[in-house]
Write an enzyme that holds these catalytic residues in place. Structure first.
Site, PDB file in Angstrom:
ATOM      1  N   ASP A   1       0.935  -1.264   0.070  1.00 31.95           N
ATOM      2  CA  ASP A   1       0.244   0.099   0.098  1.00 31.95           C
ATOM      3  C   ASP A   1       0.816   1.307   0.118  1.00 31.95           C
ATOM      4  O   ASP A   1       1.895   1.682   0.952  1.00 31.95           O
ATOM      5  CB  ASP A   1      -0.990   0.187   1.225  1.00 31.95           C
TER       6      ASP A   1
ATOM      7  N   SER B   1      -1.680   1.484   6.401  1.00 29.85           N
ATOM      8  CA  SER B   1      -1.756   2.650   5.488  1.00 29.85           C
ATOM      9  C   SER B   1      -2.498   3.728   5.918  1.00 29.85           C
ATOM     10  O   SER B   1      -3.624   3.699   6.744  1.00 29.85           O
ATOM     11  CB  SER B   1      -2.103   2.355   4.131  1.00 29.85           C
TER      12      SER B   1
ATOM     13  N   ASP C   1      -6.961   3.109   7.486  1.00 27.33           N
ATOM     14  CA  ASP C   1      -6.705   4.047   6.029  1.00 27.33           C
ATOM     15  C   ASP C   1      -7.329   5.388   6.357  1.00 27.33           C
ATOM     16  O   ASP C   1      -8.187   5.758   5.338  1.00 27.33           O
ATOM     17  CB  ASP C   1      -7.591   3.403   5.156  1.00 27.33           C
TER      18      ASP C   1
ATOM     19  N   GLU D   1     -11.717  -0.885   2.028  1.00 29.50           N
ATOM     20  CA  GLU D   1     -10.231  -0.406   2.224  1.00 29.50           C
ATOM     21  C   GLU D   1      -9.945   0.730   1.237  1.00 29.50           C
ATOM     22  O   GLU D   1     -10.695   0.940   0.485  1.00 29.50           O
ATOM     23  CB  GLU D   1      -9.428  -1.462   2.057  1.00 29.50           C
TER      24      GLU D   1
END
Length: 489
Positions: A83, A167, A255, A352
């Protein structure tokens, strides 16, 4: 008049109870529905949603500088990266940091290891030939150690539990400054937390930005937890049932993607629904909004409840993914918890790589998921990955409609090699150009070739007859031939 008033009260009371139980009239958020998922198999055959397929060996390369020195062997080892995201301006466009493009990605030594993930930094001079993957220089971890730069050197109780960095996003708030604001997910033993810090980059040679960049770890500061869930809109650790028998039960708070709307700051993120939206379990089987239409509601509710020993029932029972949003104060602390933008109760437990930006007067929201995470009996669905998208015509806090009617923007096969994932759509500075660059990773160890997504109001189209270079953040006109992927049978 009294009789009419009585009838109105009775109808209102019944309507309220029906709404509370079945949500026939909606609940103010956008639902990923079973009907949507049922339509993916047909919609994914359309060329406009297919991932571009590339075969060139030159597009399967490791980043040459992404290495570390192994003192035990005396040799260099590979730094794997998956990522990744560019440093962006507050409006989501790619930042020019003193003449450099910067990408931050999740990294680990030798191969992907989510349990030992660290954010690594890659820099590229804007003046360099961006067609050459070797122009990306790996310059080390964003933090030398977990919790670096915590106030008074004392990490808060969530930072003290960190097991890995997952991430997020990074923004350049001031182009004249040498600081960046980092957002990421603190992956703890139990649960995750949205986290932020300010980092400083200096030129390698004092005063000479052309000499390269170095991370000044001594100046990292304001490292703190922002949000871990509230229990009402977003599920907390204490509300999580854990893992069911042979059934994954996600508990996400990750995220974090920063976006500014004027002087207001927001984080959008992947979470799971809290008590307001029934968390998970039997109540979701009763919610009409999770099905999409009456025929699906009648058929699928009975099918699910009559087959409680099936995998489909288990996935549906625990599915409660949400795309969440919070408002931040000017110091990037929590100001207000806002209702979810999208929920997927009964349908999906993992949405995601959340991404939100304004383009041509509308707000576009994108998210990525594995086909295996959807509650579906369609076998081909589990063999693909998907990017879904939504658009608001009435502001960042408005209602989000499904792009292309059902939300499907991209579908891709999952081959043993050449697999890509974690798609990130980057808005153009020139909004007359409606072809936006999409980045991703390849085989969990390097940058994938970027490609283009055409955005027209409530419609999108994948440009799948060509791809850009690996890790390309802008469309520089340098393309490689590609073709639309074939559909899984």
């Amino acid at each position: 008049m009294i009789f009419m008033l009585f009838i109105i009260i009775i109808l209102g009371f019944c309507g309220y109870n029906l709404q509370e139980k079945y949500h026939f009239f909606g609940d103010g958020v956008t639902h990923v529905t079973i009907a949507d998922v049922d339509s993916f198999s047909t919609a994914s055959r359309k060329t406009s949603t297919k991932m571009p397929e590339f075969k060139q060996k030159s597009l399967l390369s490791d980043i040459p500088s992404s290495k570390y020195y192994n003192s035990a062997t005396g040799k260099e080892g590979k730094i794997a990266v998956w990522d990744s995201w560019p440093v962006q301006n507050p409006d989501g466009t790619v930042a020019n940091f003193h003449g450099y493009r910067i990408v931050i990605g999740l990294t680990s030594k030798d191969h992907r290891n989510d349990g030992d993930a660290h954010m690594g930094m890659y820099v590229q001079k804007i003046s360099d030939d961006s067609n050459d993957l070797s122009t990306w220089q790996y310059i080390g971890n964003v933090f030398n150690y977990y919790g670096e730069g915590a106030p008074n050197g004392k990490p808060d109780k969530y930072l003290q539990q960190i097991k890995g960095e997952w991430s997020g996003s990074t923004v350049m708030m001031d182009s004249k400054s040498n600081t960046l604001r980092v957002f990421y997910a603190n992956a703890m033993t139990k649960g995750q937390a949205l986290t932020t810090a300010q980092i400083t980059l200096d030129p390698k040679k004092s005063g000479d930005w052309n000499s390269g960049l170095t991370i000044n770890h001594s100046k990292t500061k304001d490292h703190k937890t922002v949000f871990v869930g509230d229990g009402y809109y977003y599920q907390t650790v204490s509300q999580n049932a854990g893992h069911a028998d042979k059934m994954s039960d996600e508990l996400a708070m990750r995220d974090p993607h920063f976006v500014a709307d004027g002087d207001k700051y927001y984080l959008v993120f992947e979470g799971n629904t809290g008590s307001k939206y029934h968390i998970q379990g039997k109540a979701n089987f009763m919610n009409y909004s999770n099905y999409g239409n009456w025929s699906t509601y009648k058929y699928m509710q009975k099918k699910l409840l009559d087959n409680k020993d099936t995998n489909l029932y288990g996935v549906s029972y625990y599915a409660n993914s949400a795309i969440g949003k919070i408002e931040l104060n000017s110091d990037f602390s929590l100001k207000k918890v806002l209702k979810p933008m999208v929920v997927a109760n009964l349908v999906n437990d993992e949405l995601e790589r959340v991404n939100l930006f304004q383009f041509r007067g509308k707000w576009y929201l994108f998210t990525t998921s594995w086909g295996a995470k959807f509650a579906s009996t369609t076998e081909s669905l589990s063999k693909n990955a998907y990017m879904l998208g939504y658009v608001s015509d009435n502001g960042i806090n408005g209602s989000y409609k499904k792009l292309n009617g059902n939300g499907l923007v991209l579908n891709t096969n999952l081959p043993k090699s050449g697999m890509t994932y974690a798609y990130l759509v980057i808005p153009n500075k020139n909004q007359k150009n409606n072809k936006l660059v999409v980045t991703s990773f390849e085989d969990s160890h390097t940058f994938a070739p970027s490609f283009l997504l055409e955005v027209n109001g409530h419609k999108t189209k994948v440009i799948n007859n060509k791809v850009l270079d690996q890790g390309a953040l802008v469309d520089n006109g340098h393309y490689y031939k590609a073709k639309p992927e074939s559909s899984n049978k």
